[in-house]
Write an enzyme that holds these catalytic residues in place. Structure first.
Site, PDB file in Angstrom:
ATOM      1  CD  GLU A 297      54.757  77.599  34.494  1.00 33.64           C
ATOM      2  OE1 GLU A 297      54.076  76.577  34.261  1.00 33.64           O
ATOM      3  OE2 GLU A 297      54.788  78.569  33.715  1.00 33.64           O
TER       4      GLU A 297
ATOM      5  CG  HIS B 241      50.606  81.367  32.765  1.00 27.64           C
ATOM      6  ND1 HIS B 241      51.373  81.550  33.899  1.00 27.64           N
ATOM      7  CD2 HIS B 241      50.960  80.149  32.264  1.00 27.64           C
ATOM      8  CE1 HIS B 241      52.148  80.494  34.080  1.00 27.64           C
ATOM      9  NE2 HIS B 241      51.911  79.629  33.114  1.00 27.64           N
TER      10      HIS B 241
ATOM     11  CG  HIS C 234      49.226  75.762  33.305  1.00 27.24           C
ATOM     12  ND1 HIS C 234      49.751  75.776  34.581  1.00 27.24           N
ATOM     13  CD2 HIS C 234      50.199  76.265  32.504  1.00 27.24           C
ATOM     14  CE1 HIS C 234      50.979  76.263  34.542  1.00 27.24           C
ATOM     15  NE2 HIS C 234      51.278  76.563  33.290  1.00 27.24           N
ATOM     16  CD  GLU C 235      50.331  77.390  28.926  1.00 31.19           C
ATOM     17  OE1 GLU C 235      50.693  78.582  28.952  1.00 31.19           O
ATOM     18  OE2 GLU C 235      51.073  76.460  29.291  1.00 31.19           O
TER      19      GLU C 235
END
Length: 267
Positions: free
Chosen positions: A190, A131, A127-128
């Site tokens: 997100e 980004h 997920h990070e």
């Protein structure tokens, strides 16, 4: 009739026309900053955090996080970052992690108490990194620049040598803009990072179904102490889970098609 435009309006219009891009999920973006600029900011922020926060000295803990992170970053396109990612475990109770442009990943030890296995840790790191792949930090900075064109806010942010915590730079703006523009924008980021992260973990050989278990754990760890979704930069846990499940069939197909299965040991 002669039309008059302020300098800031002309600059904003020019930047908007020349900096259009598309995110990995097909969403239109405006990106005003170069990869070099973002990488420099990421390196500066990471260096500051390493100086300010305690770094874990537990060998097993570090090798475990590095094992998961290395499997995830192996799937990152070279156009995003073509080098060795630096992974640091911070000895801190925060249940969090982050990734910065320029190949930097930080994981707080508090997260390891909530992410119960390598698959769930991969969901967070994926997920990070998502980004970074989607250039969300660039997009948020660009948005703040356009909102604050002609003010000193952006100059002050860029001059301050501190970009800790989550990476994106948020200018000081009124609640109306925050609720109407910034917060929905953050929730979009997100959700997009969740989808990209799901793809990354699946292609890396981690079970994408564990991403749902992770966010269930996150919700339980929060104890229900969350603001209403309208005023939150993050989607509500159930919204996030619904989004993951909607994208699960494709991710699970990628997982089944991947022969590699990481074996990252936390003990």
């Amino acid at each position: 009739m002669k039309l008059k435009f302020t300098a800031s309006a002309v600059i904003a219009a020019a930047l908007t026309l020349t900096a259009c891009a598309t995110s990995p999920t097909g969403r239109n973006q405006v990106l005003l900053y170069s990869e070099t600029q973002l990488a420099q900011m990421g390196d500066q922020a990471f260096t500051g955090m390493k100086e300010e926060l305690k770094i874990s000295n537990k060998a097993v803990q570090n090798s475990y996080v590095e094992c998961v992170a290395n499997a995830i970053t192996a799937q990152v396109p070279a156009t995003v970052f073509n080098g060795q990612w630096e992974v640091v475990v911070f000895d801190d109770e925060q249940v969090n992690a982050f990734a910065l442009p320029g190949g930097k990943i930080g994981v707080y030890t508090g997260l390891l108490n909530v992410a119960e296995n390598q698959h769930q840790l991969a969901a967070v790191i994926g997920h990070e990194v998502g980004h970074v792949i989607a250039e969300h930090g660039n997009e948020r900075m660009s948005q703040s620049t356009l909102i604050n064109m002609g003010s000193q806010a952006v100059g002050q942010v860029l001059a301050a040598n501190e970009v800790p915590q989550s990476g994106p730079i948020m200018a000081a703006i009124g609640l109306g803009v925050q609720v109407g523009v910034q917060l929905p924008f953050s929730r979009t980021h997100e959700s997009e990072a969740d989808v990209i992260g799901l793809q990354l973990m699946a292609k890396s050989g981690f079970d994408p179904r564990q991403s749902v278990n992770l966010w269930q754990n996150m919700d339980a760890a929060s104890g229900g102490n969350r603001p209403m979704e309208l005023l939150s930069t993050h989607p509500a846990p159930q919204t996030r889970i619904d989004n993951l499940q909607a994208n699960m069939p494709n991710a699970y197909a990628d997982y089944q098609a991947t022969a590699y299965r990481p074996n990252c040991r936390s003990k």
